[in-house]
Scaffold this motif. Structure first.
Motif, PDB file in Angstrom:
ATOM      1  N   LEU A  61     -53.136 -13.816 -45.787  1.00  0.00           N
ATOM      2  CA  LEU A  61     -54.335 -14.158 -45.060  1.00  0.00           C
ATOM      3  C   LEU A  61     -54.319 -15.481 -44.549  1.00  0.00           C
ATOM      4  O   LEU A  61     -54.822 -15.602 -43.115  1.00  0.00           O
ATOM      5  CB  LEU A  61     -55.597 -14.075 -45.959  1.00  0.00           C
ATOM      6  CG  LEU A  61     -57.065 -14.467 -45.505  1.00  0.00           C
ATOM      7  CD1 LEU A  61     -57.247 -13.316 -44.477  1.00  0.00           C
ATOM      8  CD2 LEU A  61     -58.104 -14.280 -46.657  1.00  0.00           C
ATOM      9  N   ILE A  62     -53.643 -16.231 -44.945  1.00  0.00           N
ATOM     10  CA  ILE A  62     -53.514 -17.555 -44.283  1.00  0.00           C
ATOM     11  C   ILE A  62     -52.773 -17.416 -42.974  1.00  0.00           C
ATOM     12  O   ILE A  62     -53.040 -17.860 -41.820  1.00  0.00           O
ATOM     13  CB  ILE A  62     -52.774 -18.826 -45.163  1.00  0.00           C
ATOM     14  CG1 ILE A  62     -53.369 -19.086 -46.406  1.00  0.00           C
ATOM     15  CG2 ILE A  62     -52.515 -20.112 -44.219  1.00  0.00           C
ATOM     16  CD1 ILE A  62     -52.744 -20.053 -47.299  1.00  0.00           C
ATOM     17  N   ASN A  63     -51.635 -16.858 -43.036  1.00  0.00           N
ATOM     18  CA  ASN A  63     -50.724 -16.317 -41.775  1.00  0.00           C
ATOM     19  C   ASN A  63     -51.562 -15.724 -40.726  1.00  0.00           C
ATOM     20  O   ASN A  63     -51.526 -15.846 -39.698  1.00  0.00           O
ATOM     21  CB  ASN A  63     -49.733 -15.738 -41.976  1.00  0.00           C
ATOM     22  CG  ASN A  63     -48.590 -16.568 -43.083  1.00  0.00           C
ATOM     23  OD1 ASN A  63     -48.589 -17.706 -43.020  1.00  0.00           O
ATOM     24  ND2 ASN A  63     -47.667 -15.916 -43.807  1.00  0.00           N
ATOM     25  N   LYS A 102     -52.909 -17.385 -37.054  1.00  0.00           N
ATOM     26  CA  LYS A 102     -52.695 -16.965 -35.383  1.00  0.00           C
ATOM     27  C   LYS A 102     -53.912 -17.037 -34.685  1.00  0.00           C
ATOM     28  O   LYS A 102     -53.658 -16.982 -33.451  1.00  0.00           O
ATOM     29  CB  LYS A 102     -52.211 -15.491 -35.658  1.00  0.00           C
ATOM     30  CG  LYS A 102     -50.944 -15.359 -36.407  1.00  0.00           C
ATOM     31  CD  LYS A 102     -50.390 -13.621 -36.569  1.00  0.00           C
ATOM     32  CE  LYS A 102     -49.213 -13.355 -37.454  1.00  0.00           C
ATOM     33  NZ  LYS A 102     -49.333 -11.882 -37.734  1.00  0.00           N
ATOM     34  N   ALA A 103     -55.035 -17.104 -35.168  1.00  0.00           N
ATOM     35  CA  ALA A 103     -56.343 -17.198 -34.216  1.00  0.00           C
ATOM     36  C   ALA A 103     -56.494 -18.492 -33.693  1.00  0.00           C
ATOM     37  O   ALA A 103     -57.247 -18.710 -32.626  1.00  0.00           O
ATOM     38  CB  ALA A 103     -57.333 -16.830 -35.035  1.00  0.00           C
ATOM     39  N   PHE A 104     -55.780 -19.631 -34.111  1.00  0.00           N
ATOM     40  CA  PHE A 104     -55.771 -20.891 -33.561  1.00  0.00           C
ATOM     41  C   PHE A 104     -54.687 -21.146 -32.818  1.00  0.00           C
ATOM     42  O   PHE A 104     -53.484 -20.753 -33.184  1.00  0.00           O
ATOM     43  CB  PHE A 104     -55.928 -21.831 -34.677  1.00  0.00           C
ATOM     44  CG  PHE A 104     -57.222 -21.424 -35.530  1.00  0.00           C
ATOM     45  CD1 PHE A 104     -58.345 -22.115 -35.128  1.00  0.00           C
ATOM     46  CD2 PHE A 104     -56.991 -20.988 -36.651  1.00  0.00           C
ATOM     47  CE1 PHE A 104     -59.812 -21.830 -35.799  1.00  0.00           C
ATOM     48  CE2 PHE A 104     -58.278 -20.746 -37.577  1.00  0.00           C
ATOM     49  CZ  PHE A 104     -59.654 -21.182 -37.111  1.00  0.00           C
ATOM     50  N   SER A 105     -54.579 -22.143 -31.661  1.00  0.00           N
ATOM     51  CA  SER A 105     -53.408 -22.781 -30.965  1.00  0.00           C
ATOM     52  C   SER A 105     -52.907 -23.756 -31.950  1.00  0.00           C
ATOM     53  O   SER A 105     -51.564 -23.954 -32.218  1.00  0.00           O
ATOM     54  CB  SER A 105     -54.127 -23.573 -29.625  1.00  0.00           C
ATOM     55  OG  SER A 105     -55.044 -24.358 -30.076  1.00  0.00           O
ATOM     56  N   LEU A 160     -53.735 -27.127 -42.460  1.00  0.00           N
ATOM     57  CA  LEU A 160     -54.041 -26.436 -43.957  1.00  0.00           C
ATOM     58  C   LEU A 160     -54.031 -27.417 -44.939  1.00  0.00           C
ATOM     59  O   LEU A 160     -53.112 -28.151 -45.192  1.00  0.00           O
ATOM     60  CB  LEU A 160     -52.807 -25.524 -44.303  1.00  0.00           C
ATOM     61  CG  LEU A 160     -52.689 -24.936 -45.567  1.00  0.00           C
ATOM     62  CD1 LEU A 160     -53.981 -23.952 -46.030  1.00  0.00           C
ATOM     63  CD2 LEU A 160     -51.565 -24.036 -45.844  1.00  0.00           C
ATOM     64  N   ILE A 161     -55.228 -27.701 -45.524  1.00  0.00           N
ATOM     65  CA  ILE A 161     -55.442 -28.519 -46.574  1.00  0.00           C
ATOM     66  C   ILE A 161     -55.808 -27.950 -48.010  1.00  0.00           C
ATOM     67  O   ILE A 161     -56.577 -27.064 -47.956  1.00  0.00           O
ATOM     68  CB  ILE A 161     -56.673 -29.431 -46.034  1.00  0.00           C
ATOM     69  CG1 ILE A 161     -56.517 -30.204 -44.618  1.00  0.00           C
ATOM     70  CG2 ILE A 161     -56.920 -30.499 -47.075  1.00  0.00           C
ATOM     71  CD1 ILE A 161     -57.486 -30.958 -44.170  1.00  0.00           C
ATOM     72  N   ILE A 189     -53.447  -5.960 -43.881  1.00  0.00           N
ATOM     73  CA  ILE A 189     -54.843  -5.787 -43.187  1.00  0.00           C
ATOM     74  C   ILE A 189     -54.655  -5.353 -41.711  1.00  0.00           C
ATOM     75  O   ILE A 189     -55.195  -4.540 -41.348  1.00  0.00           O
ATOM     76  CB  ILE A 189     -55.688  -6.892 -43.536  1.00  0.00           C
ATOM     77  CG1 ILE A 189     -56.154  -6.864 -44.944  1.00  0.00           C
ATOM     78  CG2 ILE A 189     -56.991  -6.965 -42.686  1.00  0.00           C
ATOM     79  CD1 ILE A 189     -57.212  -8.057 -45.377  1.00  0.00           C
ATOM     80  N   GLU A 190     -53.776  -6.123 -41.217  1.00  0.00           N
ATOM     81  CA  GLU A 190     -53.434  -6.067 -39.592  1.00  0.00           C
ATOM     82  C   GLU A 190     -53.084  -4.737 -39.113  1.00  0.00           C
ATOM     83  O   GLU A 190     -52.969  -4.488 -37.917  1.00  0.00           O
ATOM     84  CB  GLU A 190     -52.754  -7.155 -39.003  1.00  0.00           C
ATOM     85  CG  GLU A 190     -51.240  -7.258 -39.425  1.00  0.00           C
ATOM     86  CD  GLU A 190     -51.146  -7.986 -40.745  1.00  0.00           C
ATOM     87  OE1 GLU A 190     -50.131  -8.533 -40.728  1.00  0.00           O
ATOM     88  OE2 GLU A 190     -52.037  -8.194 -41.371  1.00  0.00           O
TER      89      GLU A 190
END
Length: 745
Positions: A438-440, A444-447, A451-452, A634-635
């Motif tokens: 899910l993190i990956n 992908k939606a952001f340029s 991650l914190i 999911i994708e």
């Protein structure tokens, strides 16, 4: 004016336009950074945009200079009856002046974003939905064209010219020569919507700039009109500073008897990060406060903006709303309860209370608590989408519990993140349990995105976990013993019927029953004393943003991330040494809810906890989530793929700018459900509800399955009442449908 033209029964035309102009100046100043970002992104000149925006404001109500509208105002002032069927929508007449004014402005200044007169489109739709079938203007199709009050129009144009000159702009003087005697406003608007808009959208080289420029201009018009009507100042930005918030956090901790030694390392890192963030931290770790610190610093860095806090459901949003209002002050936080309330309303007939409701639901308040749906529906052009989207595009948005969405909704979320990021929005996505896949996927939606993680708490152990090879129905004596031993006990089941059943069996222990099938009024009451009860029996509604702390939890097996969220309500302050989590086998009904495709999700979840040690750290819990979901992509699912292209299909159908008030397309939804649920009022509240204004009736609403409502509804004064068994202790139940009632969740 020589003869007073009225805009409202208590506000002359001149007063309204002057007040709207004042609100326009405040709004433009507040949105200055956003206007600049949009101009750079979509290639229009800022000063040219401001001329068009001001034109829409000074002409939006000029259509009230008609005999029929003034007759209506006089009747209202005298308290006389007026037949509204005789009225003619003033926006249609205003549209005529604005479309000609737009053409004159283009002749003087050049085009804004192509040939489409977006000023006229905004004015035409500033009260009612606009689409080619002109469904909201049906009576105008039949009624006579109203008589223009020439002196009133001339005075209105002189006022508009004076306002333009104050800004140093040249007014489009050809408007003074416009002869409207042979113009049919309805016919002209219909031709415009049917023959002009779609054609331009298809042929325009810069068509991708039309929609965002239009929605920004129309949003500013709404701000100006609504604040001009109320006479209130525009309260746009959050004024709080992060240093002030830290002080308020300390006060809140003291009030709740929580030790506060300053911000944690995780909170400090969130607060100091500018830009998009994915934050992972256990429940009870202060994620909410971390997100607010991040939000305030990013708003300041952006040159101002709003805070939008999005949750999976509104069932538990009241407590978060109260927390934010405590931090930022009364009147600075809006609360939006459901997508059903996004409807076009008669703004000109609204009382102040109704207007405040509209402010809440349009993201107008400096901060807003809402469901994710309120953001996602903008892509389908539902409701006041222009206003919501323009405000969201100038905001920092926190999406809490990002792990909890199904593939359809997640696809829409990712497309929305891509869209709004381009417009300047900054996002923080938060979860206690976020597997690597899910993190990956989200990254992908952001340029670029930071991650914190709260690594200190992730390596700590909060509760002991035990699996029980039996169903929760067989745990009555265990629950009873826990309560008698003085343990604050939480019982979480997977559907409402089971929650109600256990409540009845354990009623001798004075439990509180809490689930989604209570009226809003009763939910608020229950949330006020949930923390003080020794036995809470609830459904999965406790998983999200409910700040409660118990000693022991008995729960039905659910997906692992859901179990972790539920467990976050036990030993929330991390100051107990003997807190326990007991996980029971999933019932057949639970499998129908969480595993309809028989993928073995719940079996895998139970086995993963069963094969693990009792003392699980937060990191161990995430590994269990990783293990259970390791085979899921999911994708690759049909719902994710279909939802990822749905916005583009909708925008093509609507030419980017048409409103979409009717939800007839089964794919133009934010959630895919097995059965539709709609808000109704239990019939037993009929007499009380009928006495209340629409905004207050919502206190009695409950969402029930559409098929059940069809069989048991009573339509009274356009209000849907439904025969439901209901009481404060146990909530809503189907009548004579006990087997199917188990499906209510």
């Amino acid at each position: 004016m020589n003869n007073i033209i009225w805009a409202k029964p208590d506000q002359s035309y001149e007063e309204h336009i002057t007040a709207s102009y004042r609100a326009w100046k405040q709004t433009v100043e507040a949105k200055r950074s956003q206007i600049k970002r949009f101009s750079q992104e979509f290639g229009f000149d800022e000063r040219r945009f401001l001329r068009s925006s001001l034109l829409s404001v000074v002409l939006h109500d000029i259509g009230k200079c008609t005999d029929i509208f003034q007759q209506m105002m006089v009747a209202k002032q005298k308290g006389d009856h007026f037949d509204y069927r005789e009225n003619y929508r003033h926006e249609l007449v205003s549209f005529i002046y604005t479309v000609y004014g737009s053409a004159a402005l283009t002749h003087q200044e050049g085009q804004l974003v192509g040939k489409l007169p977006i000023e006229a489109l905004a004015v035409l739709g500033h009260h009612k939905a606009i689409n080619p079938n002109m469904s909201f203007f049906e009576k105008e199709r039949k009624n006579e064209t109203p008589s223009i009050i020439e002196d009133g129009v001339n005075q209105a144009l002189l006022l508009a010219k004076q306002i333009f000159e104050k800004e140093g702009y040249d007014f489009p003087d050809p408007l003074f020569k416009l002869n409207t005697k042979n113009i049919d406003p309805y016919k002209k608007a219909s031709e415009f919507l049917n023959n002009f808009v779609a054609k331009i959208f298809q042929e325009e080289n810069n068509s991708e700039a039309i929609r965002p420029t239009y929605l920004l201009l129309k949003a500013i018009l709404h701000y100006s009109d609504w604040h001009g009507s109320s006479g209130s100042d525009v309260n746009y930005h959050l004024q709080a500073k992060s240093t002030e918030l830290v002080s308020e956090i300390g006060k809140r901790c003291e009030l709740k008897n929580i030790d506060f030694a300053g911000l944690t390392e995780f909170q400090e890192e969130c607060a100091s990060t500018l830009g998009h963030v994915i934050a992972i931290a256990p429940t009870g770790s202060g994620k909410t406060e971390a997100s607010l610190l991040w939000a305030l610093n990013n708003i300041e860095n952006m040159g101002g903006g709003k805070l939008v806090y999005l949750l999976p459901t509104m069932v538990t949003a009241n407590s978060l709303f109260s927390r934010l209002e405590g931090y930022f002050g009364k009147g600075n936080v809006g609360l939006t309860h459901s997508t059903a309330s996004f409807m076009f309303q008669e703004e000109e007939d609204n009382q102040e209370e109704r207007r405040n409701v509209l402010f809440d639901k349009s993201f107008i308040k400096p901060a807003t608590v809402a469901t994710i749906d309120q953001l996602l529906v903008t892509g389908f052009n539902h409701g006041k989408w222009t206003l919501v989207e323009a405000n969201a595009a100038n905001a920092v948005i926190v999406i809490d519990e990002i792990h909890s969405y199904d593939s359809w909704t997640l696809g829409l979320i990712i497309k929305s993140i891509e869209h709004f990021s381009k417009l300047g929005t900054r996002f923080m996505l938060m979860s206690a349990t976020m597997p690597t896949y899910l993190i990956n996927l989200l990254s992908k939606a952001f340029s670029s995105v930071e991650l914190i993680k709260d690594n200190f708490l992730l390596n700590s152990c909060r509760n002991r976990y035990t699996t029980c090879d039996k169903y929760i129905d067989d745990a009555i004596s265990d629950i009873e013993k826990s309560v008698y031993d003085g343990k604050k006990t939480l019982v979480v089941v997977n559907n409402v019927a089971k929650c109600q059943e256990l409540y009845k069996k354990l009623s001798f222990l004075n439990p509180v029953c809490y689930h989604s099938k209570f009226t809003l009024e009763d939910k608020i009451k229950k949330e006020s004393f949930i923390e003080d009860t020794n036995l809470l029996i609830a459904t999965q509604v406790v998983e999200v943003s409910l700040d409660i702390d118990f000693d022991v939890m008995f729960c039905e097996c659910a997906p692992p991330d859901a179990i972790v969220q539920r467990a976050g309500r036990v030993n929330r302050r991390r100051n107990k040494t003997d807190s326990r989590i007991f996980i029971f086998k999933a019932s057949d009904i639970s499998k129908r809810i969480y595993d309809p495709d028989s993928s073995g999700l719940l079996t895998s979840s139970f086995q993963s906890f069963e094969s693990s040690s009792d003392n699980l750290t937060e990191a161990d819990l995430i590994r269990i989530v990783e293990n259970v979901y390791s085979k899921i992509k999911i994708e690759d699912s049909k719902n994710f793929i279909d939802s990822s292209i749905q916005y583009a299909k909708t925008q093509e159908k609507l030419s980017g700018v048409f409103d979409n008030p009717k939800r007839e397309d089964n794919n133009e939804v934010t959630r895919k459900m097995d059965y539709l649920q709609i808000p109704v009022i239990p019939l037993l509240f009929k007499d009380e509800a009928l006495k209340l204004p629409p905004s207050k009736r919502r206190l009695f609403e409950i969402k029930m399955p559409y098929w059940y409502v069809l069989k048991n509804k009573h339509e009274i004064r356009d209000i849907t009442f439904c025969e439901i068994d209901y009481d404060f202790e146990i909530g809503a139940q189907f009548r004579n449908d006990t087997e199917i009632s188990s499906l209510i969740i």
